[in-house]
Design an enzyme around this catalytic site. Structure first.
Site, PDB file in Angstrom:
ATOM      1  N   GLY A  79       0.989  -1.326   0.073  1.00 15.42           N
ATOM      2  CA  GLY A  79      -0.565   0.265   0.044  1.00 15.42           C
ATOM      3  C   GLY A  79       1.177   1.410   0.324  1.00 15.42           C
ATOM      4  O   GLY A  79       2.119   1.665   0.427  1.00 15.42           O
ATOM      5  N   GLN A  84       2.906  10.145   1.243  1.00 18.49           N
ATOM      6  CA  GLN A  84       4.216   9.591   1.180  1.00 18.49           C
ATOM      7  C   GLN A  84       5.142  10.123   0.025  1.00 18.49           C
ATOM      8  O   GLN A  84       6.075  10.035   0.201  1.00 18.49           O
ATOM      9  CB  GLN A  84       4.392   7.464   1.328  1.00 18.49           C
ATOM     10  CG  GLN A  84       3.581   7.360   2.461  1.00 18.49           C
ATOM     11  CD  GLN A  84       3.238   5.787   2.511  1.00 18.49           C
ATOM     12  OE1 GLN A  84       2.194   5.089   1.821  1.00 18.49           O
ATOM     13  NE2 GLN A  84       3.987   5.373   3.097  1.00 18.49           N
ATOM     14  N   CYS A 125       6.106   0.143   7.700  1.00 20.36           N
ATOM     15  CA  CYS A 125       5.561   1.232   6.706  1.00 20.36           C
ATOM     16  C   CYS A 125       6.849   1.226   5.590  1.00 20.36           C
ATOM     17  O   CYS A 125       8.299   1.770   5.637  1.00 20.36           O
ATOM     18  CB  CYS A 125       5.287   2.641   7.746  1.00 20.36           C
ATOM     19  SG  CYS A 125       5.118   3.935   6.267  1.00 20.36           S
ATOM     20  N   LEU A 126       6.754   2.094   4.379  1.00 16.20           N
ATOM     21  CA  LEU A 126       8.063   2.336   3.512  1.00 16.20           C
ATOM     22  C   LEU A 126       8.471   3.277   4.410  1.00 16.20           C
ATOM     23  O   LEU A 126       9.256   3.844   3.162  1.00 16.20           O
ATOM     24  CB  LEU A 126       7.218   1.988   1.644  1.00 16.20           C
ATOM     25  CG  LEU A 126       6.400   1.532   1.048  1.00 16.20           C
ATOM     26  CD1 LEU A 126       5.822   1.156   0.477  1.00 16.20           C
ATOM     27  CD2 LEU A 126       7.747  -0.293   1.090  1.00 16.20           C
ATOM     28  N   HIS A 167      -4.455   1.554   7.295  1.00 17.35           N
ATOM     29  CA  HIS A 167      -2.619   2.301   7.582  1.00 17.35           C
ATOM     30  C   HIS A 167      -2.630   3.282   6.722  1.00 17.35           C
ATOM     31  O   HIS A 167      -1.620   4.075   7.148  1.00 17.35           O
ATOM     32  CB  HIS A 167      -1.658   1.822   8.026  1.00 17.35           C
ATOM     33  CG  HIS A 167      -0.790   1.945   7.648  1.00 17.35           C
ATOM     34  ND1 HIS A 167       0.143   1.034   8.377  1.00 17.35           N
ATOM     35  CD2 HIS A 167       0.535   2.370   6.672  1.00 17.35           C
ATOM     36  CE1 HIS A 167       1.200   1.279   7.790  1.00 17.35           C
ATOM     37  NE2 HIS A 167       1.528   2.065   7.189  1.00 17.35           N
ATOM     38  N   GLU A 168      -2.804   3.069   5.413  1.00 19.49           N
ATOM     39  CA  GLU A 168      -3.025   3.834   4.488  1.00 19.49           C
ATOM     40  C   GLU A 168      -3.559   5.939   4.709  1.00 19.49           C
ATOM     41  O   GLU A 168      -3.026   6.675   4.260  1.00 19.49           O
ATOM     42  CB  GLU A 168      -3.617   3.736   2.873  1.00 19.49           C
ATOM     43  CG  GLU A 168      -2.585   2.355   2.203  1.00 19.49           C
ATOM     44  CD  GLU A 168      -0.746   2.257   2.475  1.00 19.49           C
ATOM     45  OE1 GLU A 168      -0.450   3.686   3.231  1.00 19.49           O
ATOM     46  OE2 GLU A 168      -0.117   1.513   3.327  1.00 19.49           O
ATOM     47  N   HIS A 171      -2.469   8.477   6.847  1.00 16.37           N
ATOM     48  CA  HIS A 171      -0.528   9.022   6.259  1.00 16.37           C
ATOM     49  C   HIS A 171      -1.490   9.876   6.010  1.00 16.37           C
ATOM     50  O   HIS A 171      -0.893  11.278   5.582  1.00 16.37           O
ATOM     51  CB  HIS A 171      -0.542   8.145   4.912  1.00 16.37           C
ATOM     52  CG  HIS A 171       0.697   7.017   5.161  1.00 16.37           C
ATOM     53  ND1 HIS A 171       2.132   7.730   5.865  1.00 16.37           N
ATOM     54  CD2 HIS A 171       0.415   5.759   4.926  1.00 16.37           C
ATOM     55  CE1 HIS A 171       2.320   6.455   6.025  1.00 16.37           C
ATOM     56  NE2 HIS A 171       1.403   5.536   5.514  1.00 16.37           N
TER      57      HIS A 171
HETATM   58 ZN   LIG Z   1       2.283   3.202   5.970  1.00 16.91          ZN
END
Ligand SMILES: [Zn+2]
Length: 206
Positions: A79, A84, A125-126, A167-168, A171
């Site tokens: 995701g 991000q 998380c990225l 989670h997304e 963000h």
């Molecule tokens: Zn993340």
């Protein structure tokens, strides 16, 4: 979110094996060369911005979404939220399949909790590379959003998909999974990542 998040011992879901990204991808059928976008990393203050609602779904927006999908696949994520990649619009992409065969686009996503019973998952998380922590979230949600054609749809999600969508969407509100853990642990992760960023900077300028 990172693809490796669900290999943890705390996961209630089947193990997803670590994947090697295929060298060639055919997600986008046209000939436009897609670009990989730079993923911001914690504690970059831009990750704290609140994204604005998307007013119209046009070709420029779809190009950004294509690039986001490509960037997510390249980083082996499941995701990626626009925040991000420093695009502060309410949109995100998700693909929880192992073979990257089902990219999903959510524009202006709204979450309704269907089952508030908490479900604990080890999340990563990225934007917080290399760190995984147990986070509890409602186990079942409903999402109302627009797809890449600007059409409204509704989808129920549980398990990995429910965790990933929550989670997304966090963000887009400037929130990170590390906000759910203790201040001490968060500070430790922040210091380590800041040190890594300093080292990369030094290496790049050497
Ligand atoms: Zn993340």
């Amino acid at each position: 979110m990172h693809k490796h998040d669900f290999t943890g011992k705390n996961s209630n879901f089947p193990l997803i094996s670590r994947m090697i990204a295929p060298c060639v991808r055919h997600y986008c059928p046209d000939i436009r060369i897609m670009s990989l976008l730079t993923i911001l990393e914690f504690p970059d203050p831009r990750l704290r911005k609140k994204a604005a609602r998307v007013k119209s779904v046009d070709d420029a927006l779809r190009e950004t979404l294509d690039d986001m999908v490509e960037t997510m696949y390249d980083a082996e994520g499941i995701g990626l939220a626009a925040t991000q990649v420093d695009v502060h619009k309410r949109m995100l992409v998700i693909d929880i399949t192992e073979d990257n065969s089902n990219p999903q686009i959510f524009i202006n996503p709204e979450i309704t909790v269907l089952d508030p019973e908490p479900l604990g998952h080890e999340e990563g998380c990225l934007s917080v590379p290399g760190y995984y922590e147990l986070v509890s979230r409602p186990r079942k949600v409903k999402i109302n959003a627009l797809n890449g054609n600007g059409e409204a749809f509704e989808q129920e999600a549980e398990g990995i998909l429910a965790v990933c969508i929550q989670h997304e969407v966090d963000h887009l509100d400037g929130k990170l999974f590390v906000d759910y853990i203790s201040a001490l642990k968060r500070q430790r992760i922040k210091s380590k990542l800041e040190k890594e960023h300093r080292q990369h900077k030094t290496a790049a300028s050497a």
